[in-house]
Design a protein around this motif. Sequence first.
Motif, PDB file in Angstrom:
ATOM      1  N   HIS A 219      35.463  39.853  34.740  1.00  0.00           N
ATOM      2  CA  HIS A 219      36.048  38.576  34.706  1.00  0.00           C
ATOM      3  C   HIS A 219      37.635  38.946  34.672  1.00  0.00           C
ATOM      4  O   HIS A 219      38.291  39.794  34.065  1.00  0.00           O
ATOM      5  CB  HIS A 219      35.967  37.438  34.147  1.00  0.00           C
ATOM      6  CG  HIS A 219      36.476  36.140  34.558  1.00  0.00           C
ATOM      7  ND1 HIS A 219      36.350  35.646  35.842  1.00  0.00           N
ATOM      8  CD2 HIS A 219      36.932  35.045  33.760  1.00  0.00           C
ATOM      9  CE1 HIS A 219      36.946  34.533  35.998  1.00  0.00           C
ATOM     10  NE2 HIS A 219      36.967  34.185  34.722  1.00  0.00           N
ATOM     11  N   HIS A 220      38.652  38.774  35.633  1.00  0.00           N
ATOM     12  CA  HIS A 220      39.942  39.046  35.603  1.00  0.00           C
ATOM     13  C   HIS A 220      40.512  40.540  36.007  1.00  0.00           C
ATOM     14  O   HIS A 220      41.608  40.804  35.723  1.00  0.00           O
ATOM     15  CB  HIS A 220      40.391  38.380  34.153  1.00  0.00           C
ATOM     16  CG  HIS A 220      40.462  37.192  33.867  1.00  0.00           C
ATOM     17  ND1 HIS A 220      40.200  36.787  32.816  1.00  0.00           N
ATOM     18  CD2 HIS A 220      40.633  35.759  34.613  1.00  0.00           C
ATOM     19  CE1 HIS A 220      40.137  35.452  32.806  1.00  0.00           C
ATOM     20  NE2 HIS A 220      40.287  35.047  33.998  1.00  0.00           N
ATOM     21  N   TYR A 221      39.429  40.990  36.337  1.00  0.00           N
ATOM     22  CA  TYR A 221      39.555  42.463  36.657  1.00  0.00           C
ATOM     23  C   TYR A 221      39.756  42.490  38.141  1.00  0.00           C
ATOM     24  O   TYR A 221      38.776  41.713  38.982  1.00  0.00           O
ATOM     25  CB  TYR A 221      38.669  43.478  36.156  1.00  0.00           C
ATOM     26  CG  TYR A 221      38.782  43.968  34.760  1.00  0.00           C
ATOM     27  CD1 TYR A 221      38.930  43.106  33.729  1.00  0.00           C
ATOM     28  CD2 TYR A 221      39.258  45.384  34.381  1.00  0.00           C
ATOM     29  CE1 TYR A 221      39.201  43.349  32.553  1.00  0.00           C
ATOM     30  CE2 TYR A 221      39.634  45.660  33.109  1.00  0.00           C
ATOM     31  CZ  TYR A 221      39.516  44.840  32.089  1.00  0.00           C
ATOM     32  OH  TYR A 221      39.513  45.034  30.925  1.00  0.00           O
ATOM     33  N   ARG A 222      40.283  43.405  38.803  1.00  0.00           N
ATOM     34  CA  ARG A 222      40.069  43.659  40.186  1.00  0.00           C
ATOM     35  C   ARG A 222      39.996  45.028  40.493  1.00  0.00           C
ATOM     36  O   ARG A 222      40.734  45.814  40.285  1.00  0.00           O
ATOM     37  CB  ARG A 222      41.435  42.902  41.105  1.00  0.00           C
ATOM     38  CG  ARG A 222      40.975  42.548  42.619  1.00  0.00           C
ATOM     39  CD  ARG A 222      41.928  42.500  43.377  1.00  0.00           C
ATOM     40  NE  ARG A 222      42.764  41.330  43.196  1.00  0.00           N
ATOM     41  CZ  ARG A 222      44.175  41.282  43.477  1.00  0.00           C
ATOM     42  NH1 ARG A 222      44.883  42.274  43.703  1.00  0.00           N
ATOM     43  NH2 ARG A 222      44.863  40.163  42.833  1.00  0.00           N
ATOM     44  N   PHE A 223      38.951  45.407  41.456  1.00  0.00           N
ATOM     45  CA  PHE A 223      38.779  46.622  41.784  1.00  0.00           C
ATOM     46  C   PHE A 223      39.270  46.818  43.459  1.00  0.00           C
ATOM     47  O   PHE A 223      39.029  46.009  44.294  1.00  0.00           O
ATOM     48  CB  PHE A 223      37.340  46.814  41.706  1.00  0.00           C
ATOM     49  CG  PHE A 223      36.982  48.207  42.389  1.00  0.00           C
ATOM     50  CD1 PHE A 223      37.220  49.505  41.455  1.00  0.00           C
ATOM     51  CD2 PHE A 223      36.331  48.541  43.593  1.00  0.00           C
ATOM     52  CE1 PHE A 223      36.641  50.716  41.991  1.00  0.00           C
ATOM     53  CE2 PHE A 223      35.800  49.762  44.254  1.00  0.00           C
ATOM     54  CZ  PHE A 223      36.333  50.716  43.302  1.00  0.00           C
ATOM     55  N   GLN A 224      40.064  47.798  43.495  1.00  0.00           N
ATOM     56  CA  GLN A 224      40.479  47.815  45.274  1.00  0.00           C
ATOM     57  C   GLN A 224      41.067  49.485  45.223  1.00  0.00           C
ATOM     58  O   GLN A 224      41.303  50.076  44.390  1.00  0.00           O
ATOM     59  CB  GLN A 224      41.531  46.972  45.398  1.00  0.00           C
ATOM     60  CG  GLN A 224      42.907  47.123  44.522  1.00  0.00           C
ATOM     61  CD  GLN A 224      43.858  46.047  45.176  1.00  0.00           C
ATOM     62  OE1 GLN A 224      43.551  45.023  45.206  1.00  0.00           O
ATOM     63  NE2 GLN A 224      45.346  46.470  45.107  1.00  0.00           N
ATOM     64  N   TRP A 225      41.082  49.787  46.784  1.00  0.00           N
ATOM     65  CA  TRP A 225      41.287  50.809  47.081  1.00  0.00           C
ATOM     66  C   TRP A 225      42.955  50.869  47.148  1.00  0.00           C
ATOM     67  O   TRP A 225      43.423  49.951  47.839  1.00  0.00           O
ATOM     68  CB  TRP A 225      40.758  51.213  48.768  1.00  0.00           C
ATOM     69  CG  TRP A 225      41.487  52.340  49.482  1.00  0.00           C
ATOM     70  CD1 TRP A 225      42.224  52.404  50.229  1.00  0.00           C
ATOM     71  CD2 TRP A 225      41.064  53.929  48.785  1.00  0.00           C
ATOM     72  NE1 TRP A 225      42.420  53.779  50.607  1.00  0.00           N
ATOM     73  CE2 TRP A 225      41.894  54.686  49.758  1.00  0.00           C
ATOM     74  CE3 TRP A 225      40.356  54.400  48.012  1.00  0.00           C
ATOM     75  CZ2 TRP A 225      41.968  56.058  49.678  1.00  0.00           C
ATOM     76  CZ3 TRP A 225      40.538  55.859  47.941  1.00  0.00           C
ATOM     77  CH2 TRP A 225      41.135  56.561  48.981  1.00  0.00           C
ATOM     78  N   GLU A 226      43.436  52.008  46.729  1.00  0.00           N
ATOM     79  CA  GLU A 226      45.104  51.947  46.914  1.00  0.00           C
ATOM     80  C   GLU A 226      45.560  53.154  48.082  1.00  0.00           C
ATOM     81  O   GLU A 226      45.302  54.106  47.759  1.00  0.00           O
ATOM     82  CB  GLU A 226      45.623  52.342  45.561  1.00  0.00           C
ATOM     83  CG  GLU A 226      45.622  51.301  44.647  1.00  0.00           C
ATOM     84  CD  GLU A 226      46.793  50.265  45.363  1.00  0.00           C
ATOM     85  OE1 GLU A 226      47.954  50.435  45.366  1.00  0.00           O
ATOM     86  OE2 GLU A 226      46.039  48.903  45.404  1.00  0.00           O
ATOM     87  N   PRO A 227      45.915  52.711  49.168  1.00  0.00           N
ATOM     88  CA  PRO A 227      46.357  53.672  50.164  1.00  0.00           C
ATOM     89  C   PRO A 227      47.327  54.650  49.637  1.00  0.00           C
ATOM     90  O   PRO A 227      47.403  55.641  49.907  1.00  0.00           O
ATOM     91  CB  PRO A 227      46.681  52.640  51.293  1.00  0.00           C
ATOM     92  CG  PRO A 227      46.272  51.393  50.950  1.00  0.00           C
ATOM     93  CD  PRO A 227      46.072  51.346  49.843  1.00  0.00           C
ATOM     94  N   ALA A 228      48.335  54.121  49.021  1.00  0.00           N
ATOM     95  CA  ALA A 228      49.574  54.771  48.488  1.00  0.00           C
ATOM     96  C   ALA A 228      49.070  56.110  47.643  1.00  0.00           C
ATOM     97  O   ALA A 228      49.603  57.239  47.551  1.00  0.00           O
ATOM     98  CB  ALA A 228      50.693  53.945  48.027  1.00  0.00           C
TER      99      ALA A 228
END
Lengths: 92, 392
Positions: free
Chosen positions: A13-22
């Motif tokens: 909860h309250h964490y976000r997983f994502q791809w970072e293009p930069a």
Amino acid sequence: MPLNDDTIFEIAHHYRFQWEPAQQLHVLLYPEGMVQLPGSSGEILKRVNGAARVGEIVADLERAFPGADLRGDVIEFLENAHGKGWIRTKQG
Amino acid sequence: MEKAGFEQSKVNLPLWLLAEVSYRCPLHCVYCYNPIDYASYGEEMSTEDWLRVLRQGRELGATQLGFSGGEPLMRSDLEILVAEARRLGYYSNLITSGVGLDERRIAAFKEGGLDHIQVSFQDSTREMNDFLSSTRTFDLKQKVARLVKKYDYPMVLNVVLHKLNIDHVQQILEMAEQLEAEYVELANTQYYGWAWLNRDKLLPSRDQLQRAEEITNNFRQHAANRMKIYFVVPDYYETRPKPCMSGWGAVFLCITADGVALPCHSARMLPGLNFPSVRDHDLRWIWHDSPAFNTYRGDAWMKEPCRSCPEKVKDYGGCRCQAYLMTGDAANADPVCDKSPLHGLVTDAVERAAKRERDSAKPQVKRAADALLFRDDANSLRLADANKQPSA
């Protein structure tokens, strides 16, 4: 914690997983910080979705990266990630 | 000590974008780090300006976004900015005193995708809180903290510590626990802006500091699994400087209410640096190519003792603003470092803090108020005016 092939994890909860293009890698974002997850760590966490069982994640990774025995590494990473509070077991 | 921050960061990207969307603030805190002449700055940026900054920041690789100020809630378009931030993929944080946060606004922030909210509290007792913020807002803050929980935000409570409230750390932590805070930042005042002007009245003594740390450590054990507590020591009590901003132009980018881009919150007062405005330049040029962002980047600018110091890769020579404020030259070593020939400036301040404690067993709020300079528009304009006159 007892982790087996049937354990289901989800991103905490309250964490976000994502791809970072930069940065060309996956990250886990949380209040005040960020964990960078290059390569295999990102590939593992990408499959943690609150539905897949650990056994399925291992099988899926072994299909995606044939020839490697990944089970030990995946289990170790998930235990570590759980210990750090990045992921939690899905209830019910 | 546990510390929030970025793990494993190697790339030179502005991972952390701070949007100081307004210098307007209903509070008048004596320890505010905002520039003392803020009231003399130009107009606040438009909604369109901010949307452009958010887009460019994200393209540059920014992930964490802070909405700050002043009081960011003074902007009536904050809901629009929050929604765009989420759409762009920022992890966004509202840094607020809570004044102006009602259920209608927090519901809109939630809907728009704001990730978390940091509420600052001046102290746990009404008298001290109202005195230090110069308004009567304590009840409101308690209400705001409950709203934060109700809307399922991780609650980050921030309390700025200093001489006049540091003895209340136990009560502050108990309050945080009652409010079910997940993170508590006990941040000792950093001496910039208004805090610098008030420094001698705000710097706690070493005894005060040690007592507060001990109480905090005990509380950490008590609240281990429920509450994460960060205790930020005032660097005047250290012998090595803080790795300020993880280095100049390394991960942190601040945009002020009127559009000036800065490598840290307080760099604007450094002389001779022409900080670019996002009204005239795009963020990519500002971050990578502008002279101001390259002035203290890396270590080519360093003088001795930093230049030959093996620790320069760890602390980057400390803080440029502190070096300037205390020694008059931003390229000097941060005098917090005991290798600095000017370290005596820091130990003198610390000695004065100890002496003040001996002189008065308890800090007298009323007496202190005579001498403290509150952050407000009138004081700011007066100070801006004085700065323009060389004799002042």
